[in-house]
Design an enzyme around this catalytic site. Structure first.
Site, PDB file in Angstrom:
ATOM      1  N   ASN A  37      -1.613   2.698   2.919  1.00 38.67           N
ATOM      2  CA  ASN A  37      -2.756   3.282   3.620  1.00 38.67           C
ATOM      3  C   ASN A  37      -3.453   4.387   2.815  1.00 38.67           C
ATOM      4  OD1 ASN A  37      -4.487   3.537   5.758  1.00 38.67           O
ATOM      5  ND2 ASN A  37      -3.033   4.559   7.138  1.00 38.67           N
ATOM      6  N   HIS A 122       3.083   3.395  21.087  1.00 38.03           N
ATOM      7  CA  HIS A 122       2.569   4.763  21.159  1.00 38.03           C
ATOM      8  C   HIS A 122       1.850   5.014  22.488  1.00 38.03           C
ATOM      9  CE1 HIS A 122       2.150   5.185  16.497  1.00 38.03           C
ATOM     10  NE2 HIS A 122       3.286   4.609  16.856  1.00 38.03           N
ATOM     11  N   ARG A 147       6.657   6.205  22.344  1.00 38.01           N
ATOM     12  CA  ARG A 147       6.468   7.424  21.549  1.00 38.01           C
ATOM     13  C   ARG A 147       5.360   8.243  22.190  1.00 38.01           C
ATOM     14  NH1 ARG A 147       3.897   8.327  15.515  1.00 38.01           N
ATOM     15  NH2 ARG A 147       2.015   8.609  16.756  1.00 38.01           N
ATOM     16  N   TYR A 159      -2.381  15.433  15.399  1.00 36.64           N
ATOM     17  CA  TYR A 159      -1.840  14.182  14.872  1.00 36.64           C
ATOM     18  C   TYR A 159      -1.401  13.266  16.030  1.00 36.64           C
ATOM     19  CZ  TYR A 159       1.320  10.633  13.514  1.00 36.64           C
ATOM     20  OH  TYR A 159       1.893   9.399  13.414  1.00 36.64           O
ATOM     21  N   ASP A 210       7.041  12.106  17.297  1.00 37.61           N
ATOM     22  CA  ASP A 210       6.839  12.224  15.847  1.00 37.61           C
ATOM     23  C   ASP A 210       6.272  13.604  15.534  1.00 37.61           C
ATOM     24  OD1 ASP A 210       6.333  11.870  13.172  1.00 37.61           O
ATOM     25  OD2 ASP A 210       5.219   9.988  13.401  1.00 37.61           O
ATOM     26  N   HIS A 212       5.723  14.600  12.438  1.00 41.79           N
ATOM     27  CA  HIS A 212       4.894  14.354  11.251  1.00 41.79           C
ATOM     28  C   HIS A 212       5.031  15.454  10.203  1.00 41.79           C
ATOM     29  CE1 HIS A 212       1.570  11.707   9.675  1.00 41.79           C
ATOM     30  NE2 HIS A 212       2.366  10.861  10.280  1.00 41.79           N
ATOM     31  N   GLU A 262       9.580   6.949   6.831  1.00 45.71           N
ATOM     32  CA  GLU A 262       8.427   6.046   6.671  1.00 45.71           C
ATOM     33  C   GLU A 262       7.724   6.270   5.332  1.00 45.71           C
ATOM     34  OE1 GLU A 262       6.196   7.212  10.191  1.00 45.71           O
ATOM     35  OE2 GLU A 262       4.708   8.187   8.939  1.00 45.71           O
ATOM     36  N   ARG A 283      13.748   4.861   8.710  1.00 42.02           N
ATOM     37  CA  ARG A 283      12.490   4.201   9.081  1.00 42.02           C
ATOM     38  C   ARG A 283      11.801   3.460   7.940  1.00 42.02           C
ATOM     39  NH1 ARG A 283       9.477   4.472  12.844  1.00 42.02           N
ATOM     40  NH2 ARG A 283       7.596   5.390  11.956  1.00 42.02           N
ATOM     41  N   HIS A 312       9.207   1.541  10.507  1.00 39.01           N
ATOM     42  CA  HIS A 312       7.816   1.943  10.650  1.00 39.01           C
ATOM     43  C   HIS A 312       6.982   0.701  11.003  1.00 39.01           C
ATOM     44  CE1 HIS A 312       4.232   3.907   8.245  1.00 39.01           C
ATOM     45  NE2 HIS A 312       4.099   4.110   9.537  1.00 39.01           N
ATOM     46  N   ASP A 316      -1.325   0.190  10.124  1.00 37.17           N
ATOM     47  CA  ASP A 316      -1.623   0.035   8.690  1.00 37.17           C
ATOM     48  C   ASP A 316      -0.579  -0.832   7.978  1.00 37.17           C
ATOM     49  OD1 ASP A 316      -0.561   2.863   9.409  1.00 37.17           O
ATOM     50  OD2 ASP A 316       0.160   2.599   7.359  1.00 37.17           O
TER      51      ASP A 316
END
Ligand code: KDG
Ligand code: MG
Length: 402
Positions: A37, A122, A147, A159, A210, A212, A262, A283, A312, A316
């Site tokens: 991505n 999600h 999630r 995010y 998450d 992130h 990920e 992941r 993951h 994407d």
């Protein structure tokens, strides 16, 4: 079984995807996802300029040898671009091998270890009410694991929170857009979100979150501890993980299960995390981890330490990756969960798939190979569109982890 042609197909049916196609002398072909991505073109160049020309004439059945030819043969090992390119080739070759055997890929891997594959999706919203609505919607769709991400009061763009009703797609502009971040606003708010979600939906639903990569270890330890009453399935990417030792401090303080990986691309990125039992879920998925050949090694190593997979699976990662991942999930003894964000109808018209979703669980289908194909004519109608992931700044302007 000689390889006579190998090419890269780039298409953008709503978002960019990079696909490797390998064709053999007897007419069999296989495809593999090679999408990274926001950095798609680097992988295309790596494949077209360096890898694919060297495959012509090689025996497509020798997957292990070709894997090492690309990995060791480059001299420059690992890294997201190289390992994603390698994954595209590796998955295309597994697809060919399974088609040649007239078997679904999971049979070649050793047969299925389970009847169905639990997936999480999600749910997100700009505030608590819309987040609760999104969780209810995901539950109605059948998901048993969700999630949860929520807008934070005082932070303009958080995010994981989608614009309107659309699926969350962070790579939304040609050059990186900017987001902002406040750790203390986030930490003060997010436990309340999970308290409300548990209150509204009860104990049966698996909940994930998450972070992130945005916290320091002691901040992550605090969050993990404060989320314990809500019994998360996992807390993901709580700290940046280049330094695997950071997880020691988080682990010392909380029983909230930890997931990471990920952005990893090799077993060496998580060796210490696994062998020191600092995480619960790994992941790293097929497209960014050097393909089935390498991720299989990683999963076997993880199984020695009771670490389970949690691949993951954001949008994407193309349907080709999803197809291969689901065959892997069906087989892998230490399976944990599979992430799933639905691809749009437009994406699924370009990539046809044998895998199916029913009531929160996937099955990979019985088609020979990994069961995902690409309609090249249709793909050609959607040319590549530059798209970058955002960057993230603290309120004082410091560039932070996105
Ligand atoms: O390309 C980056 C996205 O796939 C990533 O931000 C999504 O963190 C993500 C997730 O857990 O799906
Ligand atoms: Mg993530």
């Amino acid at each position: 079984m000689k390889i006579i042609d190998a090419k890269v197909i780039v298409t953008c049916p709503g978002r960019n995807f990079v696909t490797v196609k390998i064709i053999t002398e007897d007419g069999l072909y296989g495809i593999g996802d090679a999408t990274l991505n926001g950095r798609e073109k680097s992988v295309v160049s790596y494949l077209e300029d360096h890898i694919l020309p060297a495959l012509i004439g090689r025996d497509a059945q020798r997957i292990e040898d070709i894997w090492h030819f690309i990995y060791r043969g480059a001299y420059w090992r690992r890294g997201p671009v190289g390992m994603t390119a390698l994954a595209g080739v590796d998955v295309a070759l597994w697809d060919i091998k399974a088609k040649a055997a007239n078997m679904p890929l999971y049979q070649l891997l050793g047969g299925r270890s389970r009847d169905k594959i639990m997936a999480y999706t999600h749910a997100n919203g700009k505030d608590l009410d819309s987040t609760l609505e999104a969780v209810a919607k995901a539950k109605e769709q059948g998901y048993k694991a969700i999630r949860v991400q929520c807008g934070i009061p005082g932070i303009a763009k958080t995010y994981g929170v989608a614009k309107g009703d659309a699926n969350y797609e962070p790579a939304d502009s040609a050059l990186p857009s900017e987001e902002s971040w406040s750790t203390h606003k986030y930490l003060n708010y997010i436990p309340e979100v999970f308290a409300e979600v548990r209150r509204a939906f009860g104990d049966d639903l698996h909940l994930l979150h998450d972070v992130h990569h945005r916290l320091t270890p002691i901040e992550a330890a605090r969050l993990g501890k404060e989320l314990e009453p809500y019994r998360l399935f996992w807390m993901e990417d709580c700290v940046p993980a280049e330094n695997q030792e950071l997880f020691k401090l988080v682990r010392q303080h909380t029983t909230t299960p930890l997931a990471v990986g990920e952005v990893f691309n090799s077993i060496h990125d998580c060796r210490e995390l696994i062998q020191n039992q600092l995480i619960d879920y790994i992941r790293t998925t097929i497209v960014h981890g050097g393909g089935i050949t390498h991720v299989r090694r990683l999963a076997d190593f993880a199984s020695l330490y009771s670490v389970r997979t949690g691949f993951h699976g954001a949008t994407d990662l193309s349907p080709v990756c999803m197809g291969a991942a689901l065959h892997f999930d069906y087989w892998v003894p230490n399976f944990g969960i599979q992430e799933h964000m639905a691809h749009s109808e437009q994406m699924e018209s370009v990539f046809t798939r044998a895998y199916e979703f029913d009531d929160g669980y996937f099955t990979p289908g019985e088609a020979p190979g990994h069961g995902v194909d690409i309609d090249e004519k249709l793909a050609a109608q959607y040319p590549y569109k530059p798209a970058s992931l955002p960057v993230n700044r603290l309120e004082d302007g410091t560039l932070w982890h996105w």
